[in-house]
Scaffold this motif. Structure first.
Motif, PDB file in Angstrom:
ATOM      1  N   TYR A  31      11.882  19.599   1.379  1.00  0.00           N
ATOM      2  CA  TYR A  31      11.342  18.872   0.098  1.00  0.00           C
ATOM      3  C   TYR A  31      12.664  18.383  -0.570  1.00  0.00           C
ATOM      4  N   SER A  52      16.551  16.663   0.827  1.00  0.00           N
ATOM      5  CA  SER A  52      16.030  17.850   1.315  1.00  0.00           C
ATOM      6  C   SER A  52      17.455  18.459   2.109  1.00  0.00           C
ATOM      7  N   LYS A  98       9.508  17.960  -4.298  1.00  0.00           N
ATOM      8  CA  LYS A  98       8.676  16.776  -3.846  1.00  0.00           C
ATOM      9  C   LYS A  98       8.820  16.582  -2.345  1.00  0.00           C
ATOM     10  N   ALA A  99       7.733  16.127  -1.669  1.00  0.00           N
ATOM     11  CA  ALA A  99       7.836  15.699  -0.316  1.00  0.00           C
ATOM     12  C   ALA A  99       6.618  14.604  -0.187  1.00  0.00           C
ATOM     13  N   GLU A 107       4.042  18.039  -4.556  1.00  0.00           N
ATOM     14  CA  GLU A 107       4.843  18.128  -5.536  1.00  0.00           C
ATOM     15  C   GLU A 107       4.522  19.442  -6.478  1.00  0.00           C
TER      16      GLU A 107
END
Length: 119
Positions: A31, A52, A98-99, A107
């Protein structure tokens, strides 16, 4: 999933604080992590973001040169070092994870920690 911020408080102008955000319940290293802030009567704004792997960062113009975002993937923690604090930095600071995948965005938000800069 949990994001738990800590390190906020009252500090005089020109002082420093270090915020921490401890993550759990998801694969932290997958993330991007961000810090946002929201002052009374204002919209939430992005302060800093780190990718990340931790190799890329970006900052709001208002904090460039004063704030530093970093992360420790082994500790599932993201940090925000805040130096030369100004009264206008007063806000609730939120941690965000967030990814993105091909079909979904994931999120998560923390509950926030208050930072007050005042003499």
């Amino acid at each position: 999933v949990q994001l738990v911020e800590s390190g906020g408080g009252l500090v005089q102008p020109g002082g420093s604080l270090r915020l921490s955000c401890a993550a759990s319940g998801f694969t932290f290293s997958s993330y991007a992590m961000s810090w946002y802030r929201q002052a009374p009567g204002k919209e939430r704004e992005l302060v800093a973001i780190i990718n990340s792997a931790g190799g890329r960062t970006n900052y709001a113009d208002s904090v460039k040169g004063r704030f530093t975002i970093s992360r420790d993937n082994a500790k599932y923690t993201v940090y925000l070092q805040m130096n030369s604090l100004k009264p206008e930095d007063t806000a609730v600071y939120f941690c965000n994870a967030k990814a993105l995948s091909l079909s979904n965005m994931y999120e998560y938000w923390g509950q926030g920690t208050q930072v007050t800069v005042s003499s």
